[in-house]
Design an enzyme around this catalytic site. Sequence first.
Site, PDB file in Angstrom:
ATOM      1  N   ASP A 272       0.834  -1.184  -0.020  1.00 24.69           N
ATOM      2  CA  ASP A 272       0.540   0.380   0.350  1.00 24.69           C
ATOM      3  C   ASP A 272       0.956   0.911   0.255  1.00 24.69           C
ATOM      4  O   ASP A 272       1.466   1.764   0.876  1.00 24.69           O
ATOM      5  CB  ASP A 272      -0.874  -0.124   0.942  1.00 24.69           C
ATOM      6  CG  ASP A 272      -1.526   1.403   1.854  1.00 24.69           C
ATOM      7  OD1 ASP A 272      -1.512   2.463   0.611  1.00 24.69           O
ATOM      8  OD2 ASP A 272      -3.138   0.934   2.070  1.00 24.69           O
ATOM      9  N   HIS A 273       1.052   1.352  -0.686  1.00 22.22           N
ATOM     10  CA  HIS A 273       2.152   2.602  -0.739  1.00 22.22           C
ATOM     11  C   HIS A 273       1.842   4.213  -0.122  1.00 22.22           C
ATOM     12  O   HIS A 273       2.980   4.790  -0.132  1.00 22.22           O
ATOM     13  CB  HIS A 273       1.788   2.987  -2.874  1.00 22.22           C
ATOM     14  CG  HIS A 273       1.407   4.729  -3.341  1.00 22.22           C
ATOM     15  ND1 HIS A 273       0.418   3.656  -3.627  1.00 22.22           N
ATOM     16  CD2 HIS A 273       1.069   5.201  -3.676  1.00 22.22           C
ATOM     17  CE1 HIS A 273      -0.452   4.203  -4.416  1.00 22.22           C
ATOM     18  NE2 HIS A 273       0.248   5.552  -3.849  1.00 22.22           N
TER      19      HIS A 273
ATOM     20  N   HIS B  93      -6.388   2.356   1.097  1.00 30.60           N
ATOM     21  CA  HIS B  93      -5.792   3.378   1.279  1.00 30.60           C
ATOM     22  C   HIS B  93      -6.407   4.765   2.996  1.00 30.60           C
ATOM     23  O   HIS B  93      -5.445   4.468   3.834  1.00 30.60           O
ATOM     24  CB  HIS B  93      -5.095   4.519   0.343  1.00 30.60           C
ATOM     25  CG  HIS B  93      -4.599   4.021  -0.759  1.00 30.60           C
ATOM     26  ND1 HIS B  93      -3.640   3.524  -0.179  1.00 30.60           N
ATOM     27  CD2 HIS B  93      -4.886   4.071  -2.051  1.00 30.60           C
ATOM     28  CE1 HIS B  93      -3.805   2.750  -2.028  1.00 30.60           C
ATOM     29  NE2 HIS B  93      -3.705   3.358  -3.045  1.00 30.60           N
TER      30      HIS B  93
END
Length: 513
Positions: free
Chosen positions: A204-205, A267
């Site tokens: 999950d950047h 996110h």
Amino acid sequence: MSTETPDRGSNPLRDPLDRRLPRIAGPSGLIIFGVTGDLSRKKLMPAVYDLANRGLLPPGFALVGFARRSWENEDFAQEVHDAVKEHARTPFREEVWQQLAEGCRFVQGDFDDDTAFETLKSTIEELDKARGTGGNFAFYLSVPPKFFPNVVQQLKKHGLSQGTGDSWRRAVIEKPFGHDLASAQDLNRIVHDVFPPNEVFRIDHYLGKETVQNILALRFANTMYEPIWNRSYVDHVQITMAEDIGIGGRAGYYDGIGAARDVIQNHLLQLLALTAMEEPGSFHPKALTAEKLKVLGAVQLPDDLGKHTVRGQYAHAWQGGEEVLGYLEEDGIDPKSKTDTYAAIKLEINNRRWAGVPFYLRTGKRLGRRVTEIAVIFKRAPYLPFESGATEELGQNALVIRVQPDEGVTVRFGSKVPGTSTEVRDVTMDFAYGESFTESSPEAYERLILDVLLGDANLFPRHQEVELSWTILDPIEAYWDKHGKPAQYASGTWGPAEADEMLARDGRSWRRP
């Protein structure tokens, strides 16, 4: 002073408390499946170069690309070179590039091609001898989720998923992690059948961004915030991720998934967990995960999903001086599509700290501007000893954590306006990363790729978190599927009127980022 003598084999200069020594990956290599895609070209390959340029990769690092293109090793090295030149964050240095290029290899094939995976195996063995990787390899699946099972099963079949002796093999998976709870559980079962759970890294950047990690520093390294970080002082929390672009050429991926599955499930629920979690006993991955799981497990959906959730689609309008198409007019989109490009939901957390405090999550495309932020809005002072009219322009105190693009923190509070009369008005104090630190923030993928090679799972959601997130979102998606269709909102605005009405019912309003 300690009287212990260091081991003869240990290096007394490598004191773990010495902050001058960066964390450097040991002997290792990275295999990227789907290496010809945009993510690889714009993010992964530049991140690998930036790590090498900062001296954080071992001298013998190996980079292997796997795709259908009929490339030779030299063609792949040129592709990496061009991607690095165009997208790298740090300056291009020929000596760094030459060292990296020596370890570049390319394997051509499909995901069901046994011969290609045998070639991959022999390539890894050759690199192991030539570059001294120690048999340590991470497999990065930069491919559509439907190919995950194929790739991991091929890795198992050809003996690539397990190292020998002390060497490690790790799997890195890009979102989405399924499209609902059942598919996420199936995916986890397939991947864990091949790789142990502690060797699976779900990217999950957002969790790689410095500002997201700063949430923990802000809360737990300071004494001024934590005493008021609870239901006694906080009125509500707004978590926003807005984009000012449409779906571009991603119709095939986006239609049928939508904003809530694409952004809220991962996110925004991760940001909620970091904002609301209790202080962990340490920053060990298990301790962090345990606290995040407690929060996600305590999340309660509203009783009336019709009143407290909203979905929308951007409509034809003028945005930023140009005429833009509505979602239903985009190429490849069914004119009857009910896919959401905007989603807003209200959640509560059933625990002692947060009971009764609403968390409003929203995300959307073609909104007013690109921004991601967490706004903690505090309750109004219980009594204001000022003359009537003196506080007309005083709002609620707020702490706003700006995740992107202008990373930092803003504190909003009331202050007296200079002059002879007593008038109180909102002012802001601002901290900006770019102005406070001489070192620029690394790209999220730099931090995440380095953590994969180091085996540090702090910034990666574990499978339990993924499944709990789907447990929260699935009932909302099921309700939307059966009730009505998305509300329309003009491109360039901040979403449909129904979203404003959702907060107005609670006597609140959306913050304008």
